[in-house]
Write a protein that holds these residues in place. Sequence first.
Motif, PDB file in Angstrom:
ATOM      1  N   GLN A   1     -12.956  17.420 -21.318  1.00  0.00           N
ATOM      2  CA  GLN A   1     -14.108  17.763 -22.144  1.00  0.00           C
ATOM      3  C   GLN A   1     -14.243  16.779 -23.307  1.00  0.00           C
ATOM      4  N   LEU A   2     -15.477  16.418 -23.623  1.00  0.00           N
ATOM      5  CA  LEU A   2     -15.768  15.491 -24.715  1.00  0.00           C
ATOM      6  C   LEU A   2     -15.711  16.237 -26.043  1.00  0.00           C
ATOM      7  N   THR A   3     -14.944  15.717 -26.996  1.00  0.00           N
ATOM      8  CA  THR A   3     -14.831  16.351 -28.307  1.00  0.00           C
ATOM      9  C   THR A   3     -14.714  15.287 -29.395  1.00  0.00           C
ATOM     10  N   LYS A   4     -14.992  15.685 -30.630  1.00  0.00           N
ATOM     11  CA  LYS A   4     -14.983  14.740 -31.755  1.00  0.00           C
ATOM     12  C   LYS A   4     -13.578  14.653 -32.348  1.00  0.00           C
ATOM     13  N   CYS A   5     -13.130  13.437 -32.601  1.00  0.00           N
ATOM     14  CA  CYS A   5     -11.804  13.193 -33.178  1.00  0.00           C
ATOM     15  C   CYS A   5     -11.949  12.331 -34.426  1.00  0.00           C
ATOM     16  N   SER A   6     -10.923  12.365 -35.287  1.00  0.00           N
ATOM     17  CA  SER A   6     -10.928  11.516 -36.470  1.00  0.00           C
ATOM     18  C   SER A   6      -9.516  11.032 -36.764  1.00  0.00           C
ATOM     19  N   ALA A   7      -9.423   9.771 -37.176  1.00  0.00           N
ATOM     20  CA  ALA A   7      -8.133   9.148 -37.471  1.00  0.00           C
ATOM     21  C   ALA A   7      -7.529   9.750 -38.733  1.00  0.00           C
ATOM     22  N   HIS A   8      -6.214   9.819 -38.785  1.00  0.00           N
ATOM     23  CA  HIS A   8      -5.531  10.305 -39.983  1.00  0.00           C
ATOM     24  C   HIS A   8      -5.827   9.392 -41.166  1.00  0.00           C
ATOM     25  N   SER A   9      -5.804   9.962 -42.362  1.00  0.00           N
ATOM     26  CA  SER A   9      -6.181   9.195 -43.558  1.00  0.00           C
ATOM     27  C   SER A   9      -5.196   8.077 -43.887  1.00  0.00           C
ATOM     28  N   SER A  10      -3.984   8.131 -43.349  1.00  0.00           N
ATOM     29  CA  SER A  10      -2.991   7.086 -43.654  1.00  0.00           C
ATOM     30  C   SER A  10      -3.099   5.886 -42.720  1.00  0.00           C
ATOM     31  N   ILE A  11      -3.956   5.979 -41.695  1.00  0.00           N
ATOM     32  CA  ILE A  11      -4.040   4.942 -40.665  1.00  0.00           C
ATOM     33  C   ILE A  11      -5.152   3.946 -40.964  1.00  0.00           C
ATOM     34  N   LEU A  12      -4.853   2.664 -40.771  1.00  0.00           N
ATOM     35  CA  LEU A  12      -5.859   1.602 -40.855  1.00  0.00           C
ATOM     36  C   LEU A  12      -6.223   1.191 -39.434  1.00  0.00           C
ATOM     37  N   CYS A  13      -7.519   1.165 -39.130  1.00  0.00           N
ATOM     38  CA  CYS A  13      -7.964   0.772 -37.790  1.00  0.00           C
ATOM     39  C   CYS A  13      -9.381   0.209 -37.875  1.00  0.00           C
ATOM     40  N   MET A  14      -9.783  -0.480 -36.817  1.00  0.00           N
ATOM     41  CA  MET A  14     -11.114  -1.093 -36.781  1.00  0.00           C
ATOM     42  C   MET A  14     -12.151  -0.095 -36.268  1.00  0.00           C
ATOM     43  N   GLY A  15     -13.396  -0.301 -36.652  1.00  0.00           N
ATOM     44  CA  GLY A  15     -14.486   0.522 -36.145  1.00  0.00           C
ATOM     45  C   GLY A  15     -14.615   1.864 -36.863  1.00  0.00           C
ATOM     46  N   GLN A  16     -15.322   2.776 -36.220  1.00  0.00           N
ATOM     47  CA  GLN A  16     -15.591   4.101 -36.802  1.00  0.00           C
ATOM     48  C   GLN A  16     -14.326   4.957 -36.799  1.00  0.00           C
TER      49      GLN A  16
END
Length: 198
Positions: free
Chosen positions: A105-120
């Motif tokens: 199933q498609l669901t919305k995710c978000s990176a942890h605040s301590s992580i640096l990553c590219m894009g949204q």
Amino acid sequence: MRRTPRILTTLTAILFFVPTIGSSTEIKEVKPLNCDGNAGLSCVFPKDCRLGETVMVNCTTRNECPNPVSKNNLEAVCRFCWQLPEADYDCEPPTNCSTSSTKLQLTKCSAHSSILCMGQRKFYKRVPCNWSSGYSWTKTMVLSVVLGGFGADRFYLGLWKSAIGKLFSFGGLGVWTILDVILIAVGYIKPYDGSMYI
């Protein structure tokens, strides 16, 4: 002459009580942007960085966040946010699916605040449907063993039709009760909405 005040009163009442065309009284909730930790930073990764390579990045505070700060030469791994390992992001549990479904199933995710990553930092992922609506397996087992003859276990799980049948047949004269204890123990009988036990 006497009719004029009555007409004016009626028109005034209509103007005050009829909503304006195109106006809306609905208030939309605005979710605040997460500016905690590295979530409030916008970083520039090297254009030639390789996936999984550790690189040095320069970051500035996002426009939407207060207290602008610049941080230079921060260490980060070259990858997009959607490429993060499962331990580095959180997803909303999907609730519009059945746990017996084999489709992701498609669901919305978000990176942890301590992580640096590219894009949204917020992205969509396909995850297995393993949501729970709060039904306890232990409580179901206790009800099945103690009050199973009266259909209490099935009433608790929201299985109303079979619960009424079990109640009026006195647990199938004991046979239905014993079968339900076994089927609940192995996880065959689940809540009415198809969710998992807690």
